[in-house]
Design a protein around this motif. Structure first.
Motif, short mmCIF file in Angstrom:
data_model
loop_
_atom_site.label_atom_id
_atom_site.label_comp_id
_atom_site.label_asym_id
_atom_site.label_seq_id
_atom_site.Cartn_x
_atom_site.Cartn_y
_atom_site.Cartn_z
N ARG A 285 0.83 -1.20 0.00
CA ARG A 285 0.00 0.00 0.00
C ARG A 285 0.87 1.26 0.00
N ALA A 286 1.94 1.21 0.81
CA ALA A 286 2.88 2.34 0.83
C ALA A 286 3.63 2.43 -0.49
N LEU A 287 3.98 1.28 -1.06
CA LEU A 287 4.67 1.28 -2.36
C LEU A 287 3.78 1.90 -3.43
N ARG A 288 2.49 1.58 -3.42
CA ARG A 288 1.57 2.12 -4.41
C ARG A 288 1.47 3.64 -4.28
N GLU A 289 1.44 4.16 -3.05
CA GLU A 289 1.39 5.60 -2.83
C GLU A 289 2.64 6.27 -3.38
N MET A 290 3.80 5.62 -3.18
CA MET A 290 5.06 6.18 -3.69
C MET A 290 5.07 6.21 -5.21
N ILE A 291 4.55 5.15 -5.83
CA ILE A 291 4.47 5.10 -7.28
C ILE A 291 3.57 6.22 -7.80
N ASP A 292 2.42 6.39 -7.15
CA ASP A 292 1.49 7.45 -7.55
C ASP A 292 2.11 8.84 -7.41
N ASP A 293 3.07 8.96 -6.48
CA ASP A 293 3.75 10.25 -6.27
C ASP A 293 4.94 10.42 -7.21
N GLY A 294 5.17 9.42 -8.07
CA GLY A 294 6.24 9.54 -9.06
C GLY A 294 7.60 9.10 -8.57
N ASN A 295 7.66 8.30 -7.51
CA ASN A 295 8.94 7.85 -6.97
C ASN A 295 9.54 6.79 -7.90
N SER A 296 10.72 7.05 -8.45
CA SER A 296 11.33 6.15 -9.44
C SER A 296 11.82 4.85 -8.80
N ASP A 297 12.30 4.91 -7.55
CA ASP A 297 12.74 3.69 -6.87
C ASP A 297 11.58 2.74 -6.64
N ALA A 298 10.44 3.29 -6.26
CA ALA A 298 9.25 2.46 -6.04
C ALA A 298 8.79 1.83 -7.35
N TRP A 299 8.82 2.60 -8.44
CA TRP A 299 8.41 2.07 -9.74
C TRP A 299 9.34 0.95 -10.19
N LEU A 300 10.64 1.12 -9.96
CA LEU A 300 11.61 0.09 -10.32
C LEU A 300 11.38 -1.17 -9.49
N ALA A 301 11.19 -1.00 -8.19
CA ALA A 301 10.95 -2.15 -7.31
C ALA A 301 9.72 -2.93 -7.77
N TYR A 302 8.67 -2.21 -8.12
CA TYR A 302 7.44 -2.86 -8.57
C TYR A 302 7.68 -3.63 -9.87
N ASN A 303 8.41 -3.06 -10.78
CA ASN A 303 8.66 -3.72 -12.06
C ASN A 303 9.54 -4.96 -11.91
N ILE A 304 10.52 -4.90 -11.01
CA ILE A 304 11.34 -6.08 -10.74
C ILE A 304 10.48 -7.18 -10.13
N TYR A 305 9.60 -6.81 -9.22
CA TYR A 305 8.68 -7.75 -8.58
C TYR A 305 7.79 -8.43 -9.63
N ILE A 306 7.19 -7.64 -10.50
CA ILE A 306 6.29 -8.18 -11.52
C ILE A 306 7.05 -9.04 -12.52
N HIS A 307 8.25 -8.61 -12.91
CA HIS A 307 9.05 -9.36 -13.87
C HIS A 307 9.35 -10.76 -13.34
N GLN A 308 9.76 -10.84 -12.08
CA GLN A 308 10.09 -12.16 -11.50
C GLN A 308 8.83 -13.01 -11.38
N LEU A 309 7.72 -12.40 -11.03
CA LEU A 309 6.46 -13.13 -10.91
C LEU A 309 6.06 -13.72 -12.27
N ARG A 310 6.18 -12.94 -13.32
CA ARG A 310 5.84 -13.41 -14.66
C ARG A 310 6.77 -14.54 -15.12
#
Length: 399
Positions: A285-310
């Protein structure tokens, strides 16, 4: 009505629930509680009975005192061991090694065997064992049942279970893929055929337990074929604070170049990595808020998470050959709409189509979120490990 007391004992806490094994996955337990900060100057005991919460702050010296006091508080609310009929106490045990593939009645010999497995789970099995010994002392007249996180994966095919490491070394030190969250994956995989109206003996599925700890499993006709966690819960998917799969050479590199000790590397990979290591937070939930605020580290973390899941979803599709269902469960899997959508985005060519409106619905009920013409059905199924443990305890003690 008879109940099962389910205990999940940690090193500094004890979680427990009073569960009717005949209840559904989405029913609230009759009572639940948490004894926290055991051994600290200021601890607490939290009790919830039929939705009504209470909290007592006190010094909890050890597990024995904490559990005894919790039972007194339950008794005062009319739902303690002296008022209710308990048919058994079910205990979550993290590691069953190669010894345990089914729940077992606990006696002195079983306690000793669980103790022998401590080298495989040094952070978890000692705490689980503390809870078992305390509960057996306080409730000696009840049967106590151990349910193992690793049991569901005990009979995976050797090609999935074994590592390409020297046979003698692997045999001597019990090195293999054990998998974890097995109680959850088994529970989820049993619910899916019911939701879809399919024969469980002819259902191939991928189950995704996505919480702060996360794991994936390939399940073929009710049996585990592969899973993402390994010898320890560090392997596999990117998690809240754990790396998931990495090149093992990183460990040697850190030891040689950074002069880090084994213990320092252990803490780094288990507690300071994953989403938290990349973005500074491990709550999605905190990660999503950071992404919505334009935080690049949060966006990268999310993409690494999704990439490994896929990556794991794709590999399990190949292993299974045909996939009937992909199911999301646990805190992130059940609640994060974007994770579900992004994990399965652009897979229409494989017969996977998520319905955006169905995916956006919030519900505590098992539900299908794929389109009507999706060949592979996509579901959200709330996991309930405590209910699963109660049901296994009932099957063992009541036949």
């Amino acid at each position: 009505m008879m109940y099962c007391l389910v205990i999940n004992s940690g090193s500094s806490s004890i979680k427990f629930q009073i569960v009717d094994p005949e209840s559904s996955a989405t029913d609230e337990p009759l009572a639940s509680g948490l004894v926290e900060q055991i051994g600290e100057p200021q601890g607490a005991i939290n009790i919830t009975v039929e939705g009504e919460k209470s909290r007592e702050e006190l010094e909890v010296v050890n597990h024995t005192q904490g559990l005894k006091r919790a039972f007194e508080l339950l008794d005062a609310r009319g739902v303690g061991p002296s008022q209710l009929d308990f048919f058994a106490v079910g205990h979550r045990v993290v590691h069953g090694g190669k010894l345990f593939s089914e729940p077992v009645l606990i006696d002195a010999q079983i306690e000793s065997m669980i103790e022998d497995l401590i080298p495989l789970a040094p952070l978890h099995n000692p705490a689980n064992l503390d809870g078992i010994r305390v509960a057996r002392e306080i409730l000696p007249d009840l049967p106590h049942v151990a349910v193992f996180d690793t049991a569901f994966f005990n009979h995976m095919p050797p090609a999935a279970a074994l590592y390409a490491i020297n046979n003698e070394v692997a045999s001597q030190y019990d090195i293999r893929r054990y998998g974890f969250h097995g109680t959850s994956h088994e529970f989820i995989s049993q619910q899916v055929p019911k939701v879809l109206g399919r024969d469980p003996e002819h259902t191939r599925q991928i189950t995704l337990h996505l919480g702060n700890g996360a794991s994936a499993a390939a399940v073929h006709n009710g049996r585990a074929m592969d899973t993402s966690m390994g010898l320890t819960p560090l392997a596999g998917l990117v998690m809240g604070t754990r790396t998931g799969d990495i090149d093992p050479g990183i460990i040697f590199h850190l030891a040689r170049e950074a002069q880090m000790s084994i213990d320092e590397i252990d803490v780094l990979l288990n507690k300071k990595s994953g989403v938290k290591g990349l973005a500074g937070v491990n709550d999605f939930r905190a990660l999503r808020e950071m992404i919505d605020d334009g935080n690049s580290d949060a966006w990268l973390a999310y993409n690494i998470y999704i990439h490994q899941l896929r990556r794991f979803i794709g590999s399990y599709m190949i292993i299974l050959g045909r996939v009937d269902a992909i199911t999301f469960a646990a805190g992130v899997g059940e609640n994060d709409v974007e994770v579900r959508a992004d994990a399965l985005a652009d897979l229409e060519v494989y017969g996977i189509k998520i319905d955006p409106e169905r995916n956006a619905v919030r519900s505590d009920e098992p539900r299908e979120i794929s389109t009507d013409d999706s060949t592979v059905k996509v579901l959200v199924v709330p996991t309930n490990e405590e209910l699963a443990i109660a049901q296994k305890a009932a099957a063992l003690t009541q036949g």
